[in-house]
Scaffold this motif. Structure first.
Motif, PDB file in Angstrom:
ATOM      1  N   SER A   1       0.831  -1.203   0.000  1.00  0.00           N
ATOM      2  CA  SER A   1       0.000   0.000   0.000  1.00  0.00           C
ATOM      3  C   SER A   1       0.865   1.251   0.000  1.00  0.00           C
ATOM      4  O   SER A   1       1.964   1.267   0.561  1.00  0.00           O
ATOM      5  CB  SER A   1      -0.916   0.001   1.226  1.00  0.00           C
ATOM      6  OG  SER A   1      -0.156   0.026   2.429  1.00  0.00           O
ATOM      7  N   THR A   2       0.389   2.299  -0.646  1.00  0.00           N
ATOM      8  CA  THR A   2       1.142   3.549  -0.746  1.00  0.00           C
ATOM      9  C   THR A   2       0.325   4.705  -0.182  1.00  0.00           C
ATOM     10  O   THR A   2      -0.906   4.678  -0.175  1.00  0.00           O
ATOM     11  CB  THR A   2       1.520   3.857  -2.205  1.00  0.00           C
ATOM     12  OG1 THR A   2       0.323   4.001  -2.982  1.00  0.00           O
ATOM     13  CG2 THR A   2       2.367   2.742  -2.796  1.00  0.00           C
ATOM     14  N   PHE A   3       1.018   5.705   0.291  1.00  0.00           N
ATOM     15  CA  PHE A   3       0.362   6.902   0.813  1.00  0.00           C
ATOM     16  C   PHE A   3       1.369   8.043   0.794  1.00  0.00           C
ATOM     17  O   PHE A   3       2.575   7.832   0.628  1.00  0.00           O
ATOM     18  CB  PHE A   3      -0.155   6.683   2.237  1.00  0.00           C
ATOM     19  CG  PHE A   3       0.931   6.428   3.252  1.00  0.00           C
ATOM     20  CD1 PHE A   3       1.367   7.435   4.099  1.00  0.00           C
ATOM     21  CD2 PHE A   3       1.531   5.182   3.367  1.00  0.00           C
ATOM     22  CE1 PHE A   3       2.363   7.209   5.035  1.00  0.00           C
ATOM     23  CE2 PHE A   3       2.528   4.943   4.303  1.00  0.00           C
ATOM     24  CZ  PHE A   3       2.941   5.951   5.136  1.00  0.00           C
ATOM     25  N   THR A   4       0.890   9.258   0.969  1.00  0.00           N
ATOM     26  CA  THR A   4       1.739  10.451   0.982  1.00  0.00           C
ATOM     27  C   THR A   4       1.685  11.094   2.357  1.00  0.00           C
ATOM     28  O   THR A   4       0.603  11.322   2.907  1.00  0.00           O
ATOM     29  CB  THR A   4       1.299  11.469  -0.081  1.00  0.00           C
ATOM     30  OG1 THR A   4       1.435  10.877  -1.373  1.00  0.00           O
ATOM     31  CG2 THR A   4       2.170  12.721  -0.025  1.00  0.00           C
ATOM     32  N   ALA A   5       2.853  11.355   2.913  1.00  0.00           N
ATOM     33  CA  ALA A   5       2.961  12.073   4.185  1.00  0.00           C
ATOM     34  C   ALA A   5       3.630  13.415   3.905  1.00  0.00           C
ATOM     35  O   ALA A   5       4.735  13.452   3.363  1.00  0.00           O
ATOM     36  CB  ALA A   5       3.783  11.266   5.181  1.00  0.00           C
ATOM     37  N   GLU A   6       2.954  14.489   4.246  1.00  0.00           N
ATOM     38  CA  GLU A   6       3.506  15.832   4.035  1.00  0.00           C
ATOM     39  C   GLU A   6       4.067  16.336   5.362  1.00  0.00           C
ATOM     40  O   GLU A   6       3.326  16.517   6.328  1.00  0.00           O
ATOM     41  CB  GLU A   6       2.439  16.779   3.507  1.00  0.00           C
ATOM     42  CG  GLU A   6       3.018  18.087   2.997  1.00  0.00           C
ATOM     43  CD  GLU A   6       1.977  18.965   2.329  1.00  0.00           C
ATOM     44  OE1 GLU A   6       1.210  19.612   3.076  1.00  0.00           O
ATOM     45  OE2 GLU A   6       1.915  18.989   1.087  1.00  0.00           O
ATOM     46  N   LEU A   7       5.382  16.546   5.405  1.00  0.00           N
ATOM     47  CA  LEU A   7       6.041  16.922   6.651  1.00  0.00           C
ATOM     48  C   LEU A   7       6.561  18.353   6.569  1.00  0.00           C
ATOM     49  O   LEU A   7       7.106  18.770   5.544  1.00  0.00           O
ATOM     50  CB  LEU A   7       7.219  15.979   6.928  1.00  0.00           C
ATOM     51  CG  LEU A   7       6.921  14.478   6.952  1.00  0.00           C
ATOM     52  CD1 LEU A   7       8.194  13.714   7.293  1.00  0.00           C
ATOM     53  CD2 LEU A   7       5.821  14.167   7.950  1.00  0.00           C
TER      54      LEU A   7
END
Length: 449
Positions: free
Chosen positions: A208-214
C-alpha cells in the motif's frame, strides 16, 4: 551504542557548534543588505581559501578549473541570499573535487533559520526507507519505502545528490540519506514547497502507498540529538547481535564478547589509544581461552580515524597478515616488522563491512582480508582503496558550518587501487529486511560452526 559511520564526525561537530552557540550578531540574518553581501562573500571566500589547499590543485590546469568554478559560485553571492543557499553553494564547492573526504556538513549546520525534517532516512541495498525519530508523525514508520520526495522519484533524487556529495553511487546514497534531512539540501534540490513542506510518497510492506507531508522544523539541535538514539536503535535491530553485545565489554569506540563459537569485536571509530590496545589484547586472550575457531571484526559503521588501529590486530595474527600489507606504515615502521604478541589466532577471521565503512576503517577491512587472509562479509564499500585523505577540519566564520578538506594522497595498501571494496560474502540489508525486522548479521552468525 554507536552512530552511523562517517556521519558521526559531522554530527559531533554539529553538536559542538550548537553547544558553542551561533551568535545572532554574526549571522547573516542580522545584516543590512549591503553588509549581508559582504558577510556572505566573506563566508564563501573562507571556504574557497581552505579548499584551495587541496593537494589536487597542485596540478595547474585543475587549479585554474577550480578557480573558474569558484568564481562563478561566488558571483551568486553578489546579492543577498538566504542562509540555506549559502550552505548549498558551499556543498557544491566541496563536491567539485569528487573526493568523499572533502565535504561540507550541511545537515549539521546550525545557522539562524536552519531547519530539518523530523524524520531520518536509511539507504538500504535496494531502496531508501524512513527511520522514525521521537517527533516523527505516527503515519510514518521505520522501514517505509520512499518512492518519491515532493513528486521527484527517489532514483532522480539520488542523481541530483551528486552535485552536493562527492564519491561513487554507493557513497552518495549512504551520505545522501543523512543530507536529505537538511533544508539546504532539500531546497537546493528543489524538494521543498513554497509553504516549507516536503511530501514523501511512501510504500508499506503490504504494497500500500500513501503520501505524508512533513513540515521543515527549526529545532535542528534537538533533531540532531534525537537522531543519535534512533541510529543506535536501528543498528541494534538490523546490524549487530545486540543481546550478546549488551553482555560484553564496552567502551566509547568498541564493544566485544567471546563465546566458544566465535569472538565478536565491534570497532565504531578508529581511535588508537591505550584503552583500545588493551581491549584488543584482552579479546585475543579470551578467544584463546575459549578456543573460539572464528573471529568477527565488525566495521560496518566505522567512519575512520587513525590507521594505526590495525597494528594491534596484526600483532595477534599470523605473519602472512603482516607480510601482505606492503604499504601500511606505522610510527614504528612497516607492518612486516611488527612484533608478534601471544596469543596468535590462526582460525578464521571475518570482517563485517557496509557502505558506512569509511576511510581508515576501509583500509583496515582491506588490510585484513584477501586470498589466504580474512574474509569480507556484508556489502560493498563505496570508496576507492586509494585516494585523498588525512583531512583538516574547519568551521566557517559566519554561519558556523563544519567542513573538511583532504591534505594528502593515501596509497593503496595492496598493489593496484580498486574503485570499491566488494564483500566476498554478500550480506546486504534490504528494504524487506527492515520492514520485517530481519537482522541479516544475526542470521549469518547462526550459520557459523
Amino acid at each position: 551504542m554507536r552512530c552511523k559511520g562517517w556521519a558521526a564526525v559531522a554530527l559531533a561537530l554539529g553538536c559542538a557548534v550548537l553547544l558553542s552557540g551561533c551568535s545572532l550578531q554574526s549571522a547573516l540574518g542580522a545584516f543590512r543588505p549591503s553588509a549581508r553581501v559582504t558577510a556572505q562573500q566573506r563566508e564563501l571566500r573562507f571556504v574557497i581559501q581552505k579548499l584551495e589547499s587541496h593537494p589536487m590543485l597542485a596540478n595547474a590546469a585543475k587549479r585554474e578549473a577550480f578557480k573558474t568554478f569558484a568564481a562563478k559560485e561566488l558571483a551568486l553571492a553578489a546579492s543577498p541570499l538566504p542562509n540555506w543557499r549559502i550552505v548549498d553553494v558551499e556543498e557544491r564547492l566541496a563536491a567539485w573535487f569528487h573526493d568523499p573526504h572533502t565535504a561540507v556538513y550541511g545537515f549539521a549546520a546550525s545557522y539562524p533559520g536552519a531547519s530539518a525534517l523530523p524524520v531520518a532516512f536509511y539507504w538500504a541495498s535496494d531502496g531508501l526507507v524512513t527511520m522514525r525519530l521521537p517527533d516523527t508523525p505516527t503515519t510514518v514508520q521505520t522501514g517505509d519505502r520512499v518512492l518519491a520526495i515532493s513528486g521527484v522519484p527517489t532514483e532522480q533524487v539520488q542523481r541530483r545528490l551528486t552535485s552536493l556529495i562527492a564519491g561513487d553511487a554507493i557513497f552518495v546514497r549512504y551520505f545522501g540519506a543523512v543530507e536529505l534531512r537538511a533544508d539546504s539540501t532539500l531546497r537546493g534540490l528543489g524538494l521543498v514547497s513554497p509553504r516549507g513542506r516536503v511530501a514523501l510518497r511512501l510504500q508499506r510492506a503490504d504494497g500500500s502507498t500513501f503520501t505524508a507531508e512533513l513540515p521543515l522544523r527549526s529545532d535542528v539541535g534537538r533533531l540532531l540529538k534525537t537522531e543519535w538514539s534512533a541510529l543506535e536503535g536501528f543498528d541494534g535491530r538490523f546490524e549487530v547481535p545486540m543481546a550478546e553485545l549488551q553482555q560484553g565489554h564496552q567502551s566509547t569506540n568498541w564493544t566485544w564478547f567471546v563465546t566458544p563459537r566465535y569472538g565478536f569485536f565491534v570497532l565504531t571509530s578508529c581511535v588508537d589509544d591505550a584503552s583500545y590496545r588493551q581491549a584488543v589484547s584482552a579479546f585475543f586472550q579470551e578467544v584463546a581461552a575459549q578456543r573460539s575457531p572464528v573471529i568477527v571484526l565488525d566495521l560496518q559503521q566505522n567512519g575512520g580515524g587513525s590507521s594505526n588501529v590495525i597494528a594491534p590486530w596484526l600483532e595477534h595474527l599470523p605473519l602472512k597478515y603482516e607480510s601482505s600489507d606492503v604499504n601500511l606504515a606505522f610510527p614504528q615502521g612497516f607492518a612486516p616488522f611488527l612484533p608478534l604478541i601471544p596469543p596468535t589466532f590462526d582460525g578464521r577471521l571475518y570482517v563485517l563491512q557496509s557502505d558506512g565503512t569509511f576511510s581508515s576503517a576501509m583500509m583496515m577491512a582491506d588490510a585484513l582480508t584477501g586470498p589466504g587472509l580474512g574474509v569480507r562479509v556484508g556489502s560493498t564499500i563505496g570508496e576507492a582503496t586509494a585516494g585523498w585523505g588525512n583531512v583538516a577540519l574547519y568551521v566557517t566564520p559566519v554561519l558556523h558550518v563544519a567542513f573538511q578538506v583532504s591534505s594528502n594522497w593515501v596509497s593503496a595498501i595492496k598493489g593496484k587501487a580498486r574503485a570499491t571494496l566488494p564483500a566476498q560474502i554478500p550480506l546486504n540489508l534490504t528494504v524487506g529486511d527492515i520492514q520485517h525486522g530481519t537482522n541479516p548479521v544475526v542470521q549469518w552468525l547462526a550459520t557459523l560452526p
